[in-house]
Design an enzyme around this catalytic site. Sequence first.
Site, PDB file in Angstrom:
ATOM      1  N   HIS A 213      -0.383 -35.327  -4.277  1.00 15.53           N
ATOM      2  CA  HIS A 213      -1.644 -35.635  -4.961  1.00 15.53           C
ATOM      3  C   HIS A 213      -1.370 -36.231  -6.337  1.00 15.53           C
ATOM      4  O   HIS A 213      -0.651 -35.662  -7.162  1.00 15.53           O
ATOM      5  CB  HIS A 213      -2.516 -34.366  -5.064  1.00 15.53           C
ATOM      6  CG  HIS A 213      -3.023 -33.912  -3.738  1.00 15.53           C
ATOM      7  ND1 HIS A 213      -3.178 -32.588  -3.396  1.00 15.53           N
ATOM      8  CD2 HIS A 213      -3.410 -34.628  -2.644  1.00 15.53           C
ATOM      9  CE1 HIS A 213      -3.629 -32.498  -2.165  1.00 15.53           C
ATOM     10  NE2 HIS A 213      -3.798 -33.719  -1.683  1.00 15.53           N
TER      11      HIS A 213
ATOM     12  N   GLU B 235      -1.451 -34.592  -9.879  1.00 19.32           N
ATOM     13  CA  GLU B 235      -0.672 -33.364 -10.010  1.00 19.32           C
ATOM     14  C   GLU B 235       0.737 -33.679 -10.515  1.00 19.32           C
ATOM     15  O   GLU B 235       1.750 -33.368  -9.896  1.00 19.32           O
ATOM     16  CB  GLU B 235      -0.702 -32.606  -8.678  1.00 19.32           C
ATOM     17  CG  GLU B 235      -2.148 -32.281  -8.284  1.00 19.32           C
ATOM     18  CD  GLU B 235      -2.353 -31.737  -6.881  1.00 19.32           C
ATOM     19  OE1 GLU B 235      -3.510 -31.741  -6.409  1.00 19.32           O
ATOM     20  OE2 GLU B 235      -1.367 -31.315  -6.237  1.00 19.32           O
TER      21      GLU B 235
ATOM     22  N   HIS C 228       2.203 -28.473  -5.544  1.00 21.90           N
ATOM     23  CA  HIS C 228       0.890 -28.974  -5.968  1.00 21.90           C
ATOM     24  C   HIS C 228       0.531 -28.336  -7.302  1.00 21.90           C
ATOM     25  O   HIS C 228       1.197 -27.418  -7.777  1.00 21.90           O
ATOM     26  CB  HIS C 228      -0.182 -28.592  -4.945  1.00 21.90           C
ATOM     27  CG  HIS C 228      -0.102 -29.364  -3.654  1.00 21.90           C
ATOM     28  ND1 HIS C 228      -0.965 -30.378  -3.333  1.00 21.90           N
ATOM     29  CD2 HIS C 228       0.765 -29.279  -2.620  1.00 21.90           C
ATOM     30  CE1 HIS C 228      -0.640 -30.876  -2.152  1.00 21.90           C
ATOM     31  NE2 HIS C 228       0.401 -30.234  -1.695  1.00 21.90           N
TER      32      HIS C 228
ATOM     33  N   GLU D 220       0.963 -23.813  -5.596  1.00 31.31           N
ATOM     34  CA  GLU D 220       0.036 -24.379  -6.569  1.00 31.31           C
ATOM     35  C   GLU D 220       0.514 -23.910  -7.937  1.00 31.31           C
ATOM     36  O   GLU D 220       0.520 -22.705  -8.209  1.00 31.31           O
ATOM     37  CB  GLU D 220      -1.402 -23.890  -6.310  1.00 31.31           C
ATOM     38  CG  GLU D 220      -2.007 -24.373  -5.020  1.00 31.31           C
ATOM     39  CD  GLU D 220      -2.450 -25.837  -5.084  1.00 31.31           C
ATOM     40  OE1 GLU D 220      -2.364 -26.440  -6.175  1.00 31.31           O
ATOM     41  OE2 GLU D 220      -2.848 -26.366  -4.037  1.00 31.31           O
TER      42      GLU D 220
HETATM   43  N1  LIG Z   1      -3.521 -29.186  -4.719  1.00 30.14           N
HETATM   44  S1  LIG Z   1      -4.941 -28.974  -4.096  1.00 30.14           S
HETATM   45  O1  LIG Z   1      -5.337 -30.192  -3.417  1.00 30.14           O
HETATM   46  O2  LIG Z   1      -5.851 -28.552  -5.119  1.00 30.14           O
HETATM   47  N2  LIG Z   1      -4.877 -27.835  -2.969  1.00 30.14           N
HETATM   48  C1  LIG Z   1      -4.190 -28.106  -1.731  1.00 30.14           C
HETATM   49  C2  LIG Z   1      -4.037 -26.805  -0.942  1.00 30.14           C
HETATM   50  C3  LIG Z   1      -3.104 -27.015   0.240  1.00 30.14           C
HETATM   51  C4  LIG Z   1      -3.293 -25.993   1.331  1.00 30.14           C
HETATM   52  O3  LIG Z   1      -4.292 -25.241   1.276  1.00 30.14           O
HETATM   53  O4  LIG Z   1      -2.451 -25.984   2.233  1.00 30.14           O
HETATM   54  C5  LIG Z   1      -5.009 -29.096  -0.867  1.00 30.14           C
HETATM   55  O5  LIG Z   1      -6.237 -28.930  -0.834  1.00 30.14           O
HETATM   56  O6  LIG Z   1      -4.393 -29.978  -0.247  1.00 30.14           O
HETATM   57 ZN   LIG Z   2      -2.568 -30.971  -4.396  1.00 31.34          ZN
END
Ligand SMILES: NS(=O)(=O)N[C@@H](CCC(=O)O)C(=O)O
Ligand SMILES: [Zn+2]
Length: 326
Positions: A70, A73, A205, A278
């Site tokens: 992302h 990030e 992330h 995260e």
């Molecule tokens: N980094 S983020 O986008 O806020 N959270 C990730 C969480 C990844 C996951 O739940 O596997 C996402 O939604 O892809």
């Molecule tokens: Zn992310």
Amino acid sequence: DFPPADSKYHNYARAMAEIDADLAAYPSLMSKQVIGKSYEGRDIIAVKVTNGSATTDAAKPEVLFTHHQHAREHLTVEMALYLLKEFGSQYGKDARVTKMLDSRVVWIVPDVNPDGGEYDIATGTYRGWRKNRQPNAGSNSRGTDTNRNWDYKWGCCGGSSGSTGSETYRGSGPESAPEVKVVADFVRSRVVGGKQQIKAAIDFHTYSELVLWPFGWTYDDTAPGMTQDDRDAFAAVGKSMAASNGYTPEQSSDLYITDGSIDDWLWGNQKVFAYTFEMYPDASGAGGGFYPPASVIDREVARNREAVLQLLENADCMYRSIGKEQ
Ligand SMILES: NS(=O)(=O)N[C@@H](CCC(=O)O)C(=O)O
Ligand SMILES: [Zn+2]
């Protein structure tokens, strides 16, 4: 580029230059390969870190770290650069690092989404961009959320969007994002003699300070492809890593349902014990949300040193964490 106050963060060119400097400094430990190109043609690289002169690679379990799916990030790129520096500088000095680089192969993919990262900072003011920069046919909206584009239960369960303008747009099909196909092809290339050599992984992330494990597509702890032992091993090592960095350990669907995530594919399709970290700040976002000040970089990347070492030490047999051999 980054705003002047945040010039400590590495843009794509500076990150690649830093990596080339590490390669030059630690030639017996590190090598680089270009595993493919982003949509806009930037190299996606994998850095291999191991003591090449120790036992042949064939005997060594492999561990994969991926960063920057992302765009906004950016701290996750700093995490990759920290790992390279720490592995390079501590080999031969720190017993655990030395033992791990003698007995494991570490793969670091420091920037999965370089186009998105560069776009986010291109104007000198952060754009809050998340996705890649791939155009979508018939739409003015660009970008696929790479973390919804992996080829495991893609779009199955309301954990992504079919709308091109959505921040969680899953793409036109599994692996339609070139960056996802590049990394997935690399992982598939590590199947040697019918066996996947990569045993464990962390996809970094930001933010919320969490240690997440699969599945994301279902709320259930176990499902076809995730036995109770699998789940218990994921949780045991996950909780131990979280105890070391103060993050909250949980199944990723406890956060929200996701489908087509890297972890679901790495585990569901390749049987890699794959986690998502995260990083800082916590879920409140106090501390800068996606854009924490450069002053926290050193502290927040080092915060994951112990967890990374624990994953490496468990990677030869994750079931040992629950007293089983399997
Ligand atoms: N980094 S983020 O986008 O806020 N959270 C990730 C969480 C990844 C996951 O739940 O596997 C996402 O939604 O892809
Ligand atoms: Zn992310």
